[in-house]
Design a protein around this motif. Sequence first.
Motif, PDB file in Angstrom:
ATOM      1  N   TYR A  68       0.972  -1.127  -0.034  1.00  0.00           N
ATOM      2  CA  TYR A  68      -0.096  -0.040  -0.085  1.00  0.00           C
ATOM      3  C   TYR A  68       0.811   1.258   0.098  1.00  0.00           C
ATOM      4  CZ  TYR A  68      -3.716  -3.250   1.252  1.00  0.00           C
ATOM      5  OH  TYR A  68      -4.721  -4.257   1.238  1.00  0.00           O
ATOM      6  N   LEU A  69       0.566   2.257  -0.805  1.00  0.00           N
ATOM      7  CA  LEU A  69       1.230   3.526  -0.904  1.00  0.00           C
ATOM      8  C   LEU A  69       0.517   4.500  -0.019  1.00  0.00           C
ATOM      9  CD1 LEU A  69       3.530   5.113  -1.951  1.00  0.00           C
ATOM     10  CD2 LEU A  69       2.255   5.370  -4.076  1.00  0.00           C
ATOM     11  N   GLY A  70       0.934   5.216   0.838  1.00  0.00           N
ATOM     12  CA  GLY A  70       0.481   6.186   1.806  1.00  0.00           C
ATOM     13  C   GLY A  70       0.610   7.554   1.165  1.00  0.00           C
ATOM     14  N   SER A  71       0.009   8.510   1.764  1.00  0.00           N
ATOM     15  CA  SER A  71       0.445   9.813   1.620  1.00  0.00           C
ATOM     16  C   SER A  71       1.637  10.486   1.654  1.00  0.00           C
ATOM     17  CB  SER A  71      -0.785  10.617   2.213  1.00  0.00           C
ATOM     18  OG  SER A  71      -0.275  10.778   3.817  1.00  0.00           O
ATOM     19  N   GLY A  85       7.033  14.664   9.476  1.00  0.00           N
ATOM     20  CA  GLY A  85       7.605  13.086   9.150  1.00  0.00           C
ATOM     21  C   GLY A  85       6.353  12.035   9.206  1.00  0.00           C
ATOM     22  N   ARG A  86       5.168  12.437   8.947  1.00  0.00           N
ATOM     23  CA  ARG A  86       4.003  11.618   9.312  1.00  0.00           C
ATOM     24  C   ARG A  86       3.225  11.725   8.183  1.00  0.00           C
ATOM     25  NH1 ARG A  86       3.720   9.879  14.107  1.00  0.00           N
ATOM     26  NH2 ARG A  86       4.525  11.103  15.803  1.00  0.00           N
ATOM     27  N   ARG A 112       4.228   1.826   2.425  1.00  0.00           N
ATOM     28  CA  ARG A 112       5.227   2.963   1.949  1.00  0.00           C
ATOM     29  C   ARG A 112       4.732   4.214   1.951  1.00  0.00           C
ATOM     30  NH1 ARG A 112       6.138   2.245  -3.763  1.00  0.00           N
ATOM     31  NH2 ARG A 112       4.381   0.911  -3.924  1.00  0.00           N
ATOM     32  N   TYR A 113       5.354   5.246   1.772  1.00  0.00           N
ATOM     33  CA  TYR A 113       4.828   6.600   1.731  1.00  0.00           C
ATOM     34  C   TYR A 113       5.450   7.388   0.538  1.00  0.00           C
ATOM     35  CZ  TYR A 113       9.169   7.684   4.007  1.00  0.00           C
ATOM     36  OH  TYR A 113      10.639   7.669   4.377  1.00  0.00           O
ATOM     37  N   LYS A 114       4.818   8.617   0.035  1.00  0.00           N
ATOM     38  CA  LYS A 114       5.409   9.463  -0.935  1.00  0.00           C
ATOM     39  C   LYS A 114       6.434  10.162  -0.322  1.00  0.00           C
ATOM     40  CE  LYS A 114       0.770   8.908  -3.415  1.00  0.00           C
ATOM     41  NZ  LYS A 114      -0.118   9.864  -3.608  1.00  0.00           N
ATOM     42  N   VAL A 115       7.384  10.379  -0.914  1.00  0.00           N
ATOM     43  CA  VAL A 115       8.117  11.592  -0.829  1.00  0.00           C
ATOM     44  C   VAL A 115       8.021  12.955  -1.918  1.00  0.00           C
ATOM     45  CG1 VAL A 115      10.837  12.258  -0.822  1.00  0.00           C
ATOM     46  CG2 VAL A 115       9.927   9.905  -0.055  1.00  0.00           C
TER      47      VAL A 115
END
Length: 136
Positions: free
Chosen positions: A43-46, A52-53, A130-133
């Motif tokens: 899953y890809l988060g925001s 850093g959240r 994961r999260y987006k950068v």
Amino acid sequence: MRKSKVFTTVISTFALVASMVGVASASPARLPRDCGDSFANSYLGSELDGNGRFSVRINYVDVARFIGSKSGTMTFMSLAGGARYSGFNASPAGGSPVVANVDYQQAGAWQVNVFDSRGVDTCARRFVVRYKVRGE
């Protein structure tokens, strides 16, 4: 005299390792029944916020085969950081709960446990979050 000391050390080490094998097999990390394809593999988060959240939407389908026709609950856990997010509704048909305010260090391997209406842990699934950068 030297041989008996070495022999005793070997026997003691073997006893310690043998006792640890039993503990490892009874580990709480052992998964109950696998929820299978009810959950995705990742899953890809925001995008990370200034602290850093991030938030991540966990889409799932058809957990009725595990919990029956009544709604249950779900608990998400970051295996990397040990954070637990519990109390999410588990609808038999599926849904899309959002786990909010996740620290970036909690990204990586996660596990969900799905509980039926009586609180019985019916299935679990591991996946990657994961999260987006910004700018990627």
